[in-house]
Design a protein around this motif. Structure first.
Motif, mmCIF file in Angstrom:
data_model
loop_
_atom_site.group_PDB
_atom_site.id
_atom_site.type_symbol
_atom_site.label_atom_id
_atom_site.label_comp_id
_atom_site.label_asym_id
_atom_site.label_seq_id
_atom_site.Cartn_x
_atom_site.Cartn_y
_atom_site.Cartn_z
ATOM 1 N N ALA A 80 0.800 -1.231 0.000
ATOM 2 C CA ALA A 80 0.000 0.000 0.000
ATOM 3 C C ALA A 80 0.837 1.288 0.000
ATOM 4 N N PRO A 81 1.921 1.396 0.805
ATOM 5 C CA PRO A 81 2.671 2.674 0.817
ATOM 6 C C PRO A 81 3.365 2.994 -0.497
ATOM 7 N N PHE A 82 3.481 2.005 -1.393
ATOM 8 C CA PHE A 82 4.219 2.223 -2.635
ATOM 9 C C PHE A 82 3.295 2.502 -3.827
ATOM 10 N N VAL A 83 1.994 2.560 -3.572
ATOM 11 C CA VAL A 83 1.024 2.742 -4.653
ATOM 12 C C VAL A 83 0.948 4.208 -5.055
ATOM 13 N N ARG A 84 0.970 4.447 -6.371
ATOM 14 C CA ARG A 84 0.870 5.811 -6.888
ATOM 15 C C ARG A 84 -0.158 5.917 -8.010
ATOM 16 N N SER A 85 -1.016 4.927 -8.163
ATOM 17 C CA SER A 85 -2.012 4.995 -9.230
ATOM 18 C C SER A 85 -3.332 4.433 -8.754
ATOM 19 N N LEU A 86 -4.412 4.908 -9.345
ATOM 20 C CA LEU A 86 -5.743 4.437 -9.007
ATOM 21 C C LEU A 86 -5.902 2.957 -9.340
ATOM 22 N N HIS A 87 -5.348 2.524 -10.455
ATOM 23 C CA HIS A 87 -5.511 1.139 -10.882
ATOM 24 C C HIS A 87 -4.861 0.166 -9.897
ATOM 25 N N MET A 88 -3.650 0.503 -9.442
ATOM 26 C CA MET A 88 -2.958 -0.380 -8.506
ATOM 27 C C MET A 88 -3.679 -0.409 -7.165
ATOM 28 N N ALA A 89 -4.158 0.738 -6.713
ATOM 29 C CA ALA A 89 -4.903 0.770 -5.455
ATOM 30 C C ALA A 89 -6.155 -0.082 -5.559
ATOM 31 N N THR A 90 -6.847 -0.001 -6.706
ATOM 32 C CA THR A 90 -8.058 -0.797 -6.907
ATOM 33 C C THR A 90 -7.739 -2.282 -6.917
ATOM 34 N N ILE A 91 -6.640 -2.671 -7.541
ATOM 35 C CA ILE A 91 -6.249 -4.091 -7.590
ATOM 36 C C ILE A 91 -5.980 -4.623 -6.182
ATOM 37 N N LEU A 92 -5.245 -3.870 -5.386
ATOM 38 C CA LEU A 92 -4.922 -4.330 -4.035
ATOM 39 C C LEU A 92 -6.181 -4.468 -3.177
ATOM 40 N N VAL A 93 -7.068 -3.485 -3.278
ATOM 41 C CA VAL A 93 -8.321 -3.561 -2.520
ATOM 42 C C VAL A 93 -9.146 -4.762 -2.973
ATOM 43 N N SER A 94 -9.175 -5.008 -4.275
ATOM 44 C CA SER A 94 -9.977 -6.112 -4.815
ATOM 45 C C SER A 94 -9.455 -7.465 -4.350
ATOM 46 N N ILE A 95 -8.140 -7.630 -4.315
ATOM 47 C CA ILE A 95 -7.560 -8.900 -3.875
ATOM 48 C C ILE A 95 -8.015 -9.248 -2.465
ATOM 49 N N CYS A 96 -8.215 -8.229 -1.640
ATOM 50 C CA CYS A 96 -8.600 -8.473 -0.248
ATOM 51 C C CYS A 96 -10.026 -9.013 -0.125
ATOM 52 N N GLY A 97 -10.768 -9.091 -1.231
ATOM 53 C CA GLY A 97 -12.112 -9.663 -1.181
ATOM 54 C C GLY A 97 -12.115 -11.124 -0.763
ATOM 55 N N ILE A 98 -11.091 -11.886 -1.189
ATOM 56 C CA ILE A 98 -11.023 -13.308 -0.818
ATOM 57 C C ILE A 98 -10.794 -13.475 0.685
ATOM 58 N N PRO A 99 -9.768 -12.840 1.283
ATOM 59 C CA PRO A 99 -9.624 -12.975 2.741
ATOM 60 C C PRO A 99 -10.810 -12.426 3.525
ATOM 61 N N TRP A 100 -11.504 -11.404 2.984
ATOM 62 C CA TRP A 100 -12.667 -10.886 3.700
ATOM 63 C C TRP A 100 -13.804 -11.903 3.712
ATOM 64 N N ALA A 101 -13.952 -12.669 2.624
ATOM 65 C CA ALA A 101 -14.967 -13.729 2.598
ATOM 66 C C ALA A 101 -14.697 -14.746 3.702
ATOM 67 N N LEU A 102 -13.413 -15.096 3.907
ATOM 68 C CA LEU A 102 -13.060 -16.029 4.988
ATOM 69 C C LEU A 102 -13.241 -15.382 6.349
ATOM 70 N N ALA A 103 -12.943 -14.082 6.467
ATOM 71 C CA ALA A 103 -13.074 -13.395 7.751
ATOM 72 C C ALA A 103 -14.531 -13.324 8.207
ATOM 73 N N CYS A 104 -15.468 -13.283 7.253
ATOM 74 C CA CYS A 104 -16.891 -13.241 7.583
ATOM 75 C C CYS A 104 -17.477 -14.625 7.806
ATOM 76 N N TRP A 105 -16.695 -15.652 7.571
ATOM 77 C CA TRP A 105 -17.210 -17.013 7.557
ATOM 78 C C TRP A 105 -16.537 -17.899 8.600
ATOM 79 N N ALA A 106 -15.197 -17.949 8.570
ATOM 80 C CA ALA A 106 -14.460 -18.926 9.376
ATOM 81 C C ALA A 106 -14.674 -18.767 10.884
ATOM 82 N N PRO A 107 -14.465 -17.580 11.478
ATOM 83 C CA PRO A 107 -14.561 -17.508 12.948
ATOM 84 C C PRO A 107 -15.938 -17.876 13.476
#
Length: 583
Positions: free
Chosen positions: A397-424
């Protein structure tokens, strides 16, 4: 015989119930969807709050460090409301059930708070003329509304999750949690989808004269409708009389009971809670600041981007950030739908002396089916990997300088968020039901607790039998009285409330980390939302240059959260060792 009767009379009385839990619907999928539908409106509301409230407070004149202090509302409300509402709901004797009255009452309070939040300027302006006092009171009312919304949302969340645990038997806990994860993803998807639209062009000024106002109205309606649907569809057992120990518990003893239970958590539940603690230090800055971070990244590092001429800078930043979170929600939804089919449920792990039942496939595909079944990762492995995926994304995140890269990083976190809402919640629901399964009295006066078989059917008209407390007749009586929660079937609320404690306590940590980072890296008012103003006694150009040339404060917070996500992965690995030892 007389002695035996006197002894029975002196024993603690068990709770008594009427009715059986049931869900309307002709198929299991429909029943699961109706049971968890309240989470759609809940997450829609969270989405609006997380997208707009940070830039809204910045627009009102708060600095980022002070805004981070406002978000103590989230962890504070979870710290108080989760376990307290859990205990109160556990002992509620309402004829409408234990959970639904709290859900409906909370939804009404949230709706009122959202409407006040959207119209704070107008409400204060009606009583106070233009002045510094008016600005201060506007900020005060906005902060109060956020606290009101957060406290009521936590009451809804606690009781909605408890309703799932109450209604479903052990073999259905993973499926129920998976459906909850899907509904959360749908709520986020709808919330961020609406936020990406220019509502003033779509709806005109019917629901308000700004994007934020219209989003608060839609969120209020969505929450009331979704909670109403679940409340209509689910019938709860009604508690007629609590056991003796609960009758003696007044309001003063509620906190004592919560602390005692937290201090003496079973090993597996304690392990689940600590994984949740470390993971949520990372999730807190992501959920509250990621949309603002994406909008800032666009306006700070894109040379052609300008917000100077915008009539609604808050709406513009919110829409840009919401687009990335919309993609994040799509990824989350896809993950929540398909991951349960490729991840092994905790109750499918074989136990000593037991065999797991697996339907026999056709002979032609038996080898392939066997290979696929044996290669399925268990839920603990998937949960651990999700922490590492989140950490890997946020380290960048600290090295991001473009909207596209920021969007990609946020989007990738969708998979761990699905587990965070489910596993515990899957692990917690399974453990709570194992502890509170009905006992059967043996001939020698001792007892064992029967766990539901994997083949037990769940239907809308009937569910697992009512959970009854059957006391030992002889030597174990004192021990049973002392550990009153270990053999009761009505403690889902308090244990999920304690899990909520371990979800909210790390948010205090995240809040103070954010406050320190923002105070060091980004002092002063937000430049994008105060174009043309003299910010902190300096010219606008000087402030903008200082902010854009230095590291982004939110990105640094996300990086620190990534480090804590690695700690969550380590805690998950330790949890695996505990499960192996106690299996």
């Amino acid at each position: 015989m007389l002695y035996r009767q006197k002894k029975l009379d002196s024993m603690p009385q068990s709770s008594s119930w009427t009715g059986t839990p049931s869900i309307k619907g002709s198929t299991e999928s429909i029943r699961m969807a109706l049971l968890t539908f309240s989470l759609v409106g809940l997450q829609f509301t969270w989405g609006v709050e997380m997208t707009y409230c940070t830039p809204y407070l910045l627009q009102l004149g708060l600095t980022k460090s002070k805004t981070s202090l406002v978000w103590i509302a989230g962890p504070l409300s979870g710290l108080v409301m989760g376990p307290v509402i859990g205990v109160l709901a556990d002992n509620s004797k309402s004829k409408y059930g234990r959970r639904r009255p709290f859900m409906i009452g909370g939804a009404i309070v949230v709706a009122m708070g959202l409407l006040v939040l959207g119209w704070t300027r107008e409400i204060v302006g009606f009583f106070i003329p233009e002045s510094d006092l008016r600005r201060v009171l506007t900020i005060t009312l906005a902060v109060f509304s956020i606290y009101l919304v957060d406290f009521a949302i936590n009451a809804i969340q606690s009781t909605s999750r408890s309703l799932i645990v109450d209604t479903l038997p052990i073999p259905k806990q993973q499926k129920g949690s998976a459906w909850a994860s899907r509904m959360i993803a749908i709520g986020h998807l709808a919330g961020y989808g609406v936020s990406t639209l220019d509502l003033l062009k779509v709806l005109g000024s019917t629901l308000g004269d700004s994007q934020f106002k219209q989003c608060t109205v839609i969120a209020a309606l969505a929450l009331l409708i979704s909670v109403g649907v679940t409340s209509w569809a689910v019938d709860e057992r009604v508690l007629i009389a609590s056991k003796d120990a609960d009758v003696k518990n007044g309001a003063v003893k509620v906190v004592t009971k919560i602390l005692k239970t937290t201090w003496n958590l079973p090993d597996r539940i304690r392990a689940i809670c600590w994984v949740q603690f470390w993971s949520w230090i990372g999730w807190f800055p992501f959920l509250f600041y990621s949309s603002t971070w994406v909008g800032e990244t666009y306006y700070r590092y894109t040379p052609t981007a300008s917000i100077a001429d915008s009539s609604d800078p808050l709406g513009d930043i919110g829409r840009i950030g919401s687009l990335s979170l919309l993609i994040f929600s799509i990824v989350t939804f896809i993950g929540s739908v398909f991951l349960p089919f490729v991840v092994r449920s905790p109750d499918n792990d074989a136990k000593p002396g037991q065999r797991n039942f697996t339907p026999r496939p056709p002979a032609a595909i038996a080898p392939l089916a066997k290979l696929l079944h044996s290669s399925k990762p268990d839920l603990l492995t998937a949960w651990m990997l999700s922490h590492l995926i989140f950490a890997g994304s946020m380290f960048l995140a600290p090295f991001v300088r473009s909207l596209h890269m920021a969007t990609i990083l946020v989007s990738i976190c969708g998979i761990p968020w699905a587990l965070a809402c489910w596993a515990p919640f899957t692990f917690m629901g399974t453990e709570v039901n194992r502890m509170t399964a009905p006992s059967t009295i043996l001939a020698n006066g001792s007892s064992y607790r029967r766990l539901p078989n994997a083949s037990d059917e769940f239907s809308g008209s009937a569910s697992s039998p009512s959970l009854l407390r059957l006391n030992h007749l002889d030597r174990d009586l004192e021990e049973d009285e002392e550990n009153e929660d270990s053999s009761t079937g009505e403690t889902a609320g308090i244990y999920l409330g304690i899990l909520n404690l371990f979800t909210t306590l790390p948010q205090f940590v995240g809040t103070f980390i954010s406050m320190i980072v923002f105070e060091i890296l980004e002092p002063g008012r937000h430049p994008e939302l105060h174009k043309g103003e003299d910010v902190e006694g300096k010219g606008e150009d000087d402030v903008v240059k200082k902010v854009t040339e230095g590291p982004n404060g939110i990105a640094v917070c996300l990086f620190i959260g990534a480090i804590c996500a690695v700690g969550a992965a380590y805690a998950t690995q330790r949890m695996r060792g505990l499960y192996k030892r106690t299996r």
